[in-house]
Structure formats: C-alpha cells, structure tokens
Design an enzyme around this catalytic site. Structure first.
Site, PDB file in Angstrom:
ATOM      1  N   ARG A  49     -12.838  -2.831  -8.116  1.00 32.13           N
ATOM      2  CA  ARG A  49     -12.815  -3.551  -6.848  1.00 32.13           C
ATOM      3  C   ARG A  49     -14.089  -3.863  -6.266  1.00 32.13           C
ATOM      4  O   ARG A  49     -14.816  -3.130  -5.844  1.00 32.13           O
ATOM      5  CB  ARG A  49     -11.934  -2.857  -6.022  1.00 32.13           C
ATOM      6  N   ASP A  55       0.979  -5.729   7.961  1.00 31.10           N
ATOM      7  CA  ASP A  55      -0.212  -4.849   8.092  1.00 31.10           C
ATOM      8  C   ASP A  55      -1.410  -5.727   7.891  1.00 31.10           C
ATOM      9  O   ASP A  55      -1.699  -6.413   6.869  1.00 31.10           O
ATOM     10  CB  ASP A  55       0.123  -3.609   6.808  1.00 31.10           C
ATOM     11  N   TYR A  88     -11.519   1.356  10.188  1.00 34.19           N
ATOM     12  CA  TYR A  88     -12.784   1.643   9.360  1.00 34.19           C
ATOM     13  C   TYR A  88     -13.274   0.927   8.280  1.00 34.19           C
ATOM     14  O   TYR A  88     -14.053   0.926   7.351  1.00 34.19           O
ATOM     15  CB  TYR A  88     -12.616   2.909   8.927  1.00 34.19           C
ATOM     16  N   LYS A  89     -12.459  -0.085   7.983  1.00 32.50           N
ATOM     17  CA  LYS A  89     -12.488  -1.215   6.764  1.00 32.50           C
ATOM     18  C   LYS A  89     -13.362  -2.163   7.506  1.00 32.50           C
ATOM     19  O   LYS A  89     -14.752  -2.075   7.596  1.00 32.50           O
ATOM     20  CB  LYS A  89     -11.487  -1.517   6.021  1.00 32.50           C
ATOM     21  N   PHE A  92       0.746  -1.162  -0.018  1.00 32.79           N
ATOM     22  CA  PHE A  92      -0.053  -0.223  -0.009  1.00 32.79           C
ATOM     23  C   PHE A  92       0.879   1.460   0.175  1.00 32.79           C
ATOM     24  O   PHE A  92       1.872   1.258   0.778  1.00 32.79           O
ATOM     25  CB  PHE A  92      -1.007   0.091   1.199  1.00 32.79           C
TER      26      PHE A  92
HETATM   27  C1  LIG Z   1      -6.288   1.455   4.198  1.00 32.37           C
HETATM   28  C2  LIG Z   1      -4.956   1.030   4.465  1.00 32.37           C
HETATM   29  C3  LIG Z   1      -4.311   1.982   5.283  1.00 32.37           C
HETATM   30  C4  LIG Z   1      -4.834   3.215   5.697  1.00 32.37           C
HETATM   31  O1  LIG Z   1      -4.208   3.986   6.527  1.00 32.37           O
HETATM   32  P1  LIG Z   1      -4.598   5.194   7.356  1.00 32.37           P
HETATM   33  O2  LIG Z   1      -3.262   5.943   8.010  1.00 32.37           O
HETATM   34  O3  LIG Z   1      -5.642   4.710   8.354  1.00 32.37           O
HETATM   35  O4  LIG Z   1      -5.159   6.263   6.183  1.00 32.37           O
HETATM   36  C5  LIG Z   1      -2.795   1.423   5.506  1.00 32.37           C
HETATM   37  N1  LIG Z   1      -2.296   0.473   5.112  1.00 32.37           N
HETATM   38  C6  LIG Z   1      -3.013  -0.375   4.197  1.00 32.37           C
HETATM   39  C7  LIG Z   1      -2.481  -1.685   3.698  1.00 32.37           C
HETATM   40  C8  LIG Z   1      -4.491  -0.199   3.920  1.00 32.37           C
HETATM   41  O5  LIG Z   1      -5.188  -0.880   3.343  1.00 32.37           O
END
Ligand SMILES: *Cc1c(COP(=O)(O)O)cnc(C)c1O
Length: 433
Positions: free
Chosen positions: A392, A201, A226-227, A131
């Site tokens: 997606r 992660d 939040y996911k 990411f």
């Molecule tokens: C959604 C996501 C994030 C989000 O990071 P924030 O700091 O909460 O905005 C980080 N890493 C991955 C792999 C994600 O999918």
C-alpha cells in the site's frame, strides 16, 4: 499517455501550486514517505504548540488552564476545523474518543432512532470489505441489540440489501485496502429511499479528497485524526451528526461531558443539545492540541486551491504511479488493485503480487523501507482470491512531490530486480504492519 521521465517529474513540481505546503511539515531527510494514509507526518506547528501547552499552560496555570485556555472547548473548536474539510457546519462535529468508539455511538443512536421511525427493521447493511474494527464493533452491537449485520460481498449488491428490513447503512467511503471509493451521494439517496439511515466512515477521505456531508444529505459520519489530518499517533477521532437528528439522538455512553450541565453535578442525566451529547469523558488536551495544529496546517490549503486542488494532484500522482508500474519491466509480477476511474478511488495505490513475488509482500516492503521508501503491507486471505496481499502506498499531495513518486517507483524496481526481498532480515514480521 505520455511516458514519465525524471526530468518531466521535476518539471511538474515546478508548476505545482501546492509545492509551498511541503515546507510546513517536519519530514525526515532521505525518506520518501508513502504512509501518510496510516500516520500523517509531524506538522512544524505542532511542537511549538505542545511546548507552550506543557511549559506555560499546564505548568503555570494548572487547573485554571481549563478556563484560561478554553481546553474544554477543544472538541468543538477542533471539530469546526474538520467541518470545513467535510462540508459540515460549525458546532456539528465533536473531536472525541477513537473512530471505533464513535462508530459504536453513531450506530447505537441510529438504531435507536430507527426503532420508532422504521419499527421492525433490524438489519444493518455494510460490506465484507469494510475495515475490520468497524465490523467488529457493529457485529457485537448488533448481537447485543438483537439486530443483524449483513455484509455485501460486492458493492454492487448493496442496492438489493437496502430493502424494507434495512435499518442502517454503514460504510467506509474509501476502502482501506484497495482505495475503492463509494459514491456517497448515490448510496445515501438509495438508503433514504428505503427509509434507512446512513453512517459514513471518513477515515480515508477527510483531508484526502473533498467531502460534502450535507450536500450528500448524510446522517452520521465518523473519522480518524491521525491519518490524513496529521494529528499524531493515537490522535482522537471525530463524530458528525446531521443537525436535523442530533437533538433526537440517544447515545449509549452517557458520561458527564455529554450532559447539558456537567458542572452542575446533577443526579440525573440530561443530554446536551446537538452533537455535544456524543461527548463522554474529559478531552485528551495534549492530543487534541496536536490534532488542532495538524488541522491548522491542512486548512492553509485554502490559500492554495483548497481540497479540490489537493484532489487533482492526488489523482495526477496516483496516475503517474500506476502508469510507471504498468510500464516498468521489473513490475510484471505486480498488479494495480486500485480502481483506475478517478471517481472510484481514494488517495492510495495498492499493488498485489504474483509469480515469484507471491507471498513475499511483507519482505518486499521491508526491503523497500530499508531503501528509504516507506509504504506498508496489508495481508490478504490465502483462501480468497478476491483478497490478495497488498503493498500500500499513500499518496499525500501536501508534501509529496512528483519526483518523490518517480524515485519511489525506481527504488521499488531495484528491490525487485536485485532480489533484495529474499534477504532473511526482511522476513520477520513486526507487531504493527
Ligand atoms: C484507521 C481506521 C479506523 C481506526 O479506528 P481507531 O478506533 O482510531 O483505531 C477505523 N475505521 C477505518 C475505516 C479506518 O481506516
């Protein structure tokens, strides 16, 4: 493989042990929501919880609320609920900050530990497809500390990079684009054999599939509220540190709430014991309460077969989705980019676009959303054939029915067959995609 019909999908829903869970969500009528991997829907328990917090606890108890309602314990009490989903123990997970910040703290702490455990090893191993925020954070931290971030171009190359130079392996278990899933147990073992520490992660794992951090012997993990955890827009993230390491960790953001005695207001910083030292500032109580309500909802799966049952249904729904795409006459210009092997994928399905659909993914998704089927679009890199534009679709079995997946694919077929994506109103890109 059997051919799916709508009747067959309805039938599967009648047999589904998780079906009662759908009632626990506030879902907008007339919408099929395939974006729970980006922002989870509202749990019915969240609004009453926030109403009490606002109108009783904050309004009447004011500053005494911190003690009366134990607001200060939320980072660890909410973390204990996440721990039940990811194979961690009580007190080991703190809900705090964002995923990006937690990753920064974890990576800094890991590199500091390694500076004495494996001196001279200066490489953080990750992959090109990680990411972007994780890569941005790690890249800057490496530059600041005189380390090097090395990105494997293919997951198969990770093994070779885990050598005497490797200090830390930092990966996201489930890829945000393709949903390809790493073998956490195997990669953690390989990293440890090379003397490297591992940070996982779990943004696309926790709440979507069974995770066993301690069983895999991981060192650090971070994740997103939040996911799949349904904590609401901007919910805080979380961080886990294996208890064998936590007391030896030095994290860079030494705010007062990571102090052993924050309310002693001492001159010198002394880190708290265990994972609490990864806290920094005052918890965002409103956001944490919403996340706590989301976790209460998700943990009710323990009455309906647990995460193993969720995962089984996720695989079945994704299989159905992919089979319908493979077979539908309207879909010859769509290709499934998500791995077929159940052990190598997470809980969303991604499609790339060919032929006359090439370059129209965003508009196609907008046209589909206009029909009430909500997925999202992730742009690729036109210079890199390994990185196509993607449609997606999040597969979230707690509220999605078989019939929803069937109907969503039907709608997608109609958008394509009728060329609706060509309409000009679908071409303009919004800020958030
Ligand atoms: C959604 C996501 C994030 C989000 O990071 P924030 O700091 O909460 O905005 C980080 N890493 C991955 C792999 C994600 O999918």
């Amino acid at each position: 493989m059997k051919k799916w019909t709508r009747d067959h999908a309805v039938n599967q829903d009648q047999l589904d042990a998780l079906a009662p869970m759908r009632e626990l969500f506030e879902l907008p009528p007339g919408q099929i929501y395939l974006c729970g991997n980006s922002l989870g829907p509202l749990p019915k328990g969240a609004a009453p919880r926030l109403k009490t917090l606002l109108e009783k606890e904050w309004a009447y108890d004011l500053v005494q609320g911190w003690n009366r309602h134990d607001w200060m314990s939320l980072p660890s009490s909410t973390g204990d609920k996440i721990a039940r989903l990811v194979g961690a123990g009580p007190g080991e997970i703190m809900v705090t900050d964002s995923t990006s910040l937690n990753l920064y703290k974890a990576l800094y702490a890991a590199l500091r530990l390694q500076s004495s455990r494996k001196p001279g090893a200066r490489i953080v191993v990750t992959e090109k497809e990680n990411f972007p925020s994780d890569l941005y954070m790690a890249g800057q931290l490496c530059r600041d500390l005189g380390c090097e971030l090395v990105k494997a171009s293919q997951p198969e190359n990770l093994n070779d990079l885990l050598n005497e130079q490797a200090s830390v392996l930092m990966l996201t278990e489930v890829n945000y684009r393709s949903a390809r899933r790493h073998d956490m147990r195997q990669l953690t073992r390989l990293a440890h054999q090379a003397g490297a520490l591992v940070i996982w992660d779990l943004a696309h794992s926790a709440g979507a599939l069974p995770v066993d951090l301690k069983g895999c012997d991981a060192d650090f993990a971070v994740g997103c509220g939040y996911k799949y955890l349904c904590g609401g827009p901007g919910a805080p993230g979380y961080i886990w540190i294996h208890p064998r390491l936590a007391d030896h960790c030095h994290q860079p953001l030494t705010g007062w709430l990571g102090h052993a005695r924050p309310f002693a207001f001492e001159d010198h910083y002394e880190p708290a014991a265990g994972s609490s030292r990864f806290l920094c500032g005052t918890p965002p109580v409103l956001s944490m309460a919403a996340l706590d309500a989301g976790l209460d909802l998700i943990l009710t799966v323990e009455n309906f077969g647990g995460m193993a049952g969720v995962w089984q249904k996720s695989l079945a729904l994704s299989d159905m989705f992919m089979t319908l795409i493979d077979e539908g006459p309207s879909f010859r210009n769509l290709r499934v980019e998500t791995p077929r092997d159940p052990l190598s994928r997470g809980s969303h399905v991604s499609l790339s676009l060919q032929g006359e659909l090439d370059g129209s993914g965003y508009a196609l998704m907008q046209a589909l959303i206009a029909r009430g089927v909500v997925g999202d679009f992730r742009s690729g890199d036109s210079g890199d054939p390994g990185r196509p534009d993607l449609l997606r679709f999040g597969i979230t079995p707690l509220y999605l029915r078989y019939v929803d997946v069937f109907d969503a694919v039907e709608q997608l077929g109609q958008v394509i067959a009728r060329g609706e994506w060509r309409e000009s109103r679908y071409q303009k890109k919004a800020w958030v995609t």
